[in-house]
Design a protein around this motif. Sequence first.
Motif, PDB file in Angstrom:
ATOM      1  N   ASN A  87       0.812  -1.226   0.000  1.00  0.00           N
ATOM      2  CA  ASN A  87       0.000   0.000   0.000  1.00  0.00           C
ATOM      3  C   ASN A  87       0.845   1.275   0.000  1.00  0.00           C
ATOM      4  N   ASP A  88       2.146   1.159   0.231  1.00  0.00           N
ATOM      5  CA  ASP A  88       2.987   2.359   0.234  1.00  0.00           C
ATOM      6  C   ASP A  88       3.585   2.612  -1.161  1.00  0.00           C
ATOM      7  N   ASP A  89       3.335   3.831  -1.681  1.00  0.00           N
ATOM      8  CA  ASP A  89       3.776   4.197  -3.040  1.00  0.00           C
ATOM      9  C   ASP A  89       5.273   4.012  -3.253  1.00  0.00           C
ATOM     10  N   VAL A  90       6.043   4.535  -2.281  1.00  0.00           N
ATOM     11  CA  VAL A  90       7.499   4.538  -2.430  1.00  0.00           C
ATOM     12  C   VAL A  90       8.036   3.113  -2.412  1.00  0.00           C
ATOM     13  N   ASN A  91       7.586   2.335  -1.422  1.00  0.00           N
ATOM     14  CA  ASN A  91       8.023   0.936  -1.344  1.00  0.00           C
ATOM     15  C   ASN A  91       7.651   0.164  -2.602  1.00  0.00           C
ATOM     16  N   VAL A 110      11.271   8.482  -7.654  1.00  0.00           N
ATOM     17  CA  VAL A 110      10.971   7.867  -6.358  1.00  0.00           C
ATOM     18  C   VAL A 110      11.116   8.892  -5.231  1.00  0.00           C
ATOM     19  N   MET A 160       8.213  11.226  -5.111  1.00  0.00           N
ATOM     20  CA  MET A 160       7.094  10.533  -4.488  1.00  0.00           C
ATOM     21  C   MET A 160       7.268  10.525  -2.967  1.00  0.00           C
ATOM     22  N   ASP A 194       4.720  12.052  -0.150  1.00  0.00           N
ATOM     23  CA  ASP A 194       4.198  11.210   0.932  1.00  0.00           C
ATOM     24  C   ASP A 194       4.628  11.732   2.293  1.00  0.00           C
ATOM     25  N   GLN A 235       4.393   3.523   8.593  1.00  0.00           N
ATOM     26  CA  GLN A 235       4.478   3.672   7.138  1.00  0.00           C
ATOM     27  C   GLN A 235       5.688   4.533   6.747  1.00  0.00           C
ATOM     28  N   SER A 257       8.891   3.644   4.292  1.00  0.00           N
ATOM     29  CA  SER A 257       9.269   4.313   3.042  1.00  0.00           C
ATOM     30  C   SER A 257      10.635   4.978   3.167  1.00  0.00           C
ATOM     31  N   SER A 288      13.230   2.366   2.703  1.00  0.00           N
ATOM     32  CA  SER A 288      13.419   1.836   1.352  1.00  0.00           C
ATOM     33  C   SER A 288      14.133   2.810   0.420  1.00  0.00           C
TER      34      SER A 288
END
Lengths: 186, 152
Positions: A67-71, B47, B50, B54, B82, B86, B89
């Motif tokens: 559900n996470d865009d970046v991941n 990325v 993004m 976020d 969350q 992110s 990552s």
Amino acid sequence: MFCYMQLMQGNIWLVPCNHGFPQSMTLLLRFQLRPSITIAISDPGEGSEHTDSNSMLRSLQVLLVDNDDVNRAVTKRLLQKLGCVVTSVASGFECLTVIGHAGSSIQVILLDLHMPDIDGFEVATRIRKFRSGNRPMIVALTASAEEDLWDRCMQVGINGVIRKPVLLHGIASELRRILMQGNIVL
Amino acid sequence: MTMDVAQLQRKLREHQAAMFQQGFLDDQFSQLQKLQDESTPDFVIEVITMFFDDSENLLKNMARCLEQVPADFKQIDAHAHQYKGSSASIGAARVKNVCATFRAFCEAKNQEGCMRCLSQLQQEYSLLKNALQYLFSLQQQIKAAGGSIPTQ
């Protein structure tokens, strides 16, 4: 005995049986391929091993659920780099829709366990309920370091686990492991 | 007089090395750079853009949850989880570390600790954003001048 099982990331169960025998026993063992064996199979040298592992993953149809865009963007790119053909969705419901579709060619689902609507365990449980057998293979994505995670995953029919943040070699070796396991079992 | 390519390249190398040295970035960012190739020349910037969007949403939502009476610690923890994922990552190491502390305060329902973590996160995020934007602007200047981007 139980301790050995745990050390090997496996488990042991007593399964009640009503066909005359009082009970049977289930052993679950997790074997890891040793790097030395892998090298022995392929030609010596890094280059050839690399080609080998990639050819196994080339054109593999993968459904990525996070559900996470970046991941999602990063993991998708990692998979593409390995040669996989990737479809990505942002929720468990979307995943069920794709898999429920007749003629879905997805071979492996990479499923984030921690999602807000329905979590990965629930998604895996539902897939195993309406799709018989061990296909598609399901690999969990998780940042959790819980000890009993493997057990919980296997009990709902998940075939592998990848720790986040996802790394290229981590994703490649786990995918190769479950593919080889799948070929032996089926 | 504009700087020559070699000078820009040196500047980029130094700036990037400093970001690693000061702990803003870790190896995961290097991995991200390796994922970029001729078929995806703008992968990193896409990325990261993004990630900026976020981050701003998550920080806003966390602030809103903390303002509620009583504060919604469960929801803040979900956001912190969350954000931790992110930031990990893309290799935003300092943001990721603050998120871990943030989650511990959420679990303890420690409002003051959460407020401190939120302002620390806002600060870390804005430092990171500025530093990354500078890194990208150096890369663009090098490209515009016909040079190649040095790998680390």
